[in-house]
Design a protein around this motif. Structure first.
Motif, short mmCIF file in Angstrom:
data_model
loop_
_atom_site.label_atom_id
_atom_site.label_comp_id
_atom_site.label_asym_id
_atom_site.label_seq_id
_atom_site.Cartn_x
_atom_site.Cartn_y
_atom_site.Cartn_z
N GLY A 19 0.81 -1.21 0.00
CA GLY A 19 0.00 0.00 0.00
C GLY A 19 0.84 1.25 0.00
O GLY A 19 0.50 2.24 -0.66
N THR A 20 1.95 1.24 0.73
CA THR A 20 2.80 2.43 0.82
C THR A 20 3.58 2.65 -0.48
O THR A 20 3.71 3.79 -0.94
N GLU A 21 4.08 1.58 -1.07
CA GLU A 21 4.82 1.73 -2.33
C GLU A 21 3.90 2.14 -3.47
O GLU A 21 4.37 2.65 -4.49
N GLY A 22 2.62 1.92 -3.32
CA GLY A 22 1.63 2.44 -4.26
C GLY A 22 1.90 2.07 -5.71
O GLY A 22 1.98 0.90 -6.07
N ASP A 23 2.05 3.08 -6.56
CA ASP A 23 2.23 2.86 -7.99
C ASP A 23 3.55 2.19 -8.34
O ASP A 23 3.75 1.78 -9.48
N LEU A 24 4.46 2.07 -7.37
CA LEU A 24 5.74 1.41 -7.61
C LEU A 24 5.78 0.00 -7.04
O LEU A 24 6.80 -0.69 -7.13
#
Length: 501
Positions: free
Chosen positions: A73-78
């Motif tokens: 969730g924190t890394e999101g789009d990566l």
């Protein structure tokens, strides 16, 4: 004596304690560095199954499954990519706390890098070092509830240029023509009407599948029918705008000079297909424009350039980005095509009712001046890929490039030879005619500044039944018409040669 003995005993005890204390420090250093090493290994693979000693920044226990979910969730789009994590030396200890500085490097979808430093924290609780993990571990400026958001701004697509620098593929205004299902009173009437309208501007549009598309779409959807050059759309705009259910959108696409100009060679661009997106390894997403066929597909990476990139901590409100990269416009692919010669070749094939090709090569240096395919805006590059059988050649086929590896700059069939003769594409016949006139083989060249290989000396005259192969005024040419006669190909060759005088 008693006092001296006491001093000696104390010194002896200190002598024993010092190595023990040093050994304890070494053990603590090794233990915490081992924990940090294990944590970084699990972060790299985004799986903390074997790492139970995690705490939230607030000190609450964080189980491996929750940690994996938090990381994604924190890394999101990566999150689909994995970072390189490199410790800056060893951990720093202060009492029961330890920190480790880590270099983080992400490879972005376009291949460029984003690098920064972060700090990992740990605390000795009981006999085990436990590592704190939260958004601020992934990036020091992330707060609870935020994740990495990547936004890309497309670069200006590059161009394909003729030998004199004239753009022969460039951004061109287009109109997307579609249908809104709920606004169509009579679908069969619409299909009939659209077929008539598109034929009036020689637009080859298959509208027979439109009823099924409308039935499957949502009532207010934009069901795509065709993308037209704005110049073509303008000719039928009044008619289309009066047609119930028709909806239009303006845009731009990278297109050849005209609908027929070297169409099969230069190819088309448009919204990237699923297959192209999957093969791009994250560089393309749904809705992005890419080359679909021909040179636009082959050189898509260079033409596409590099998008502008912004990575920001995303919550609800827009914030300052953590990292930005400017867009880099696409390159210019410089070809050897001569605009006048290409236009003459396209025009010469316009009246052919069968698949046909006309290739023109400059004798002096092997540069390709024109690659035409017909009839109309043909999509298959018969000129380079056709396999046309013929008799034996006047020189060893291998010495005329047959079956070799050409550095042409486009997909090409270089031919094959057997006991029955030679099978070659029109480009092969034209290149052979040029070589025989020149007296030596020279690879044909389509991209400027390409280093083409020269070959053996050759002599003779090439004659192929059913084809027009010849040399006139320093250019070699080949005309082919499927199931055509020498008379048919000869008439096309005569029309072409008259046009370029």
């Amino acid at each position: 004596m008693t006092r001296l003995r006491g001093i000696l005993l104390l010194l002896g005890a200190l002598t024993l304690v010092a190595p023990l204390a040093a050994a304890c420090d070494d053990d603590r250093d090794k233990a915490v560095n081992d924990r940090f090493t294990a944590f970084l290994a699990d972060w790299r693979k985004a799986d903390f199954t074997g790492f139970p000693d995690l705490l939230t920044p607030q000190g609450r226990t964080l189980d491996p499954a929750a940690a994996k979910e938090l990381l994604a969730g924190t890394e999101g789009d990566l999150s689909a990519r994995r970072p390189e994590l490199t410790p800056h030396g060893k951990a720093k200890l202060q009492a029961s706390d330890a920190t480790l500085s880590v270099a983080v490097a992400w490879t972005l979808p376009d291949g460029r890098k984003w690098a920064y430093d972060t700090t990992v924290h740990a605390r000795l609780l009981g006999k085990r070092w436990q590592v704190y993990f939260g958004p601020g571990t992934v990036h020091p400026e992330l707060e609870d509830g935020q994740h990495l958001s990547l936004r890309a701004t497309p670069a200006r697509r590059g161009k394909i240029a003729a030998a004199d620098g004239t753009p022969i593929v460039a951004e061109t205004p287009v109109v997307y023509v579609g249908v809104e299902p709920q606004a169509v009173p009579n679908v069969p009437d619409l299909v009939t009407h659209l077929g008539d309208v598109f034929r009036s501007v020689q637009a080859d549009v298959d509208v027979q599948g439109l009823p099924a598309k409308l039935q499957a779409a949502k009532p207010d959807a934009f069901v795509d029918v065709v993308t037209l050059r704005k110049t073509d759309f303008d000719e039928i705009a009044t008619d289309l705008n009066k047609t119930p259910g028709i909806r239009v959108k303006a845009g731009t696409l990278s297109l050849p000079m005209t609908r027929t100009f070297a169409r099969a060679l230069l190819g088309t661009s448009g919204p990237a297909t699923k297959e192209i997106i999957d093969a791009s390894k994250g560089a393309l997403k749904a809705g992005d424009v890419s080359g679909l066929t021909g040179m636009q597909r082959r050189y898509d990476t260079q033409l596409r350039g590099l998008p502008g990139v912004s990575i920001a901590p995303f919550e609800k409100d827009a914030v300052e980005p953590l990292f930005t990269l400017p867009a880099q416009d696409g390159a210019v692919i410089a070809t050897t095509i001569d605009v006048k010669v290409q236009q003459a070749a396209d025009a010469a094939l316009a009246g052919s009712g069968k698949p046909s090709a006309l290739v023109v090569v400059k004798v002096s240096d092997g540069t390709v001046l024109a690659v035409a395919n017909g009839p109309g805006p043909a999509g298959y590059n018969l000129a380079f890929l056709g396999e046309i059988p013929g008799p034996a050649w006047p020189a060893d086929p291998a010495s005329l490039g047959v079956g070799g590896t050409w550095n042409l700059g486009a997909d090409v069939f270089t031919g094959r030879a057997d006991a029955n003769g030679v099978t070659a594409a029109p480009i092969g016949y034209a290149a052979a005619a040029a070589a025989l006139d020149r007296g030596a083989w020279q690879e044909p060249v389509l991209i400027k500044d390409t280093k083409a290989q020269a070959g053996a000396k050759v002599t003779g005259t090439l004659s192929v039944p059913g084809l027009s192969v010849g040399v006139r005024d320093g250019i070699a040419y080949c005309v082919y018409v499927t199931d055509g006669t020498s008379q048919a190909t000869g008439a096309i060759a005569d029309a072409f040669l008259a046009a370029i005088k």
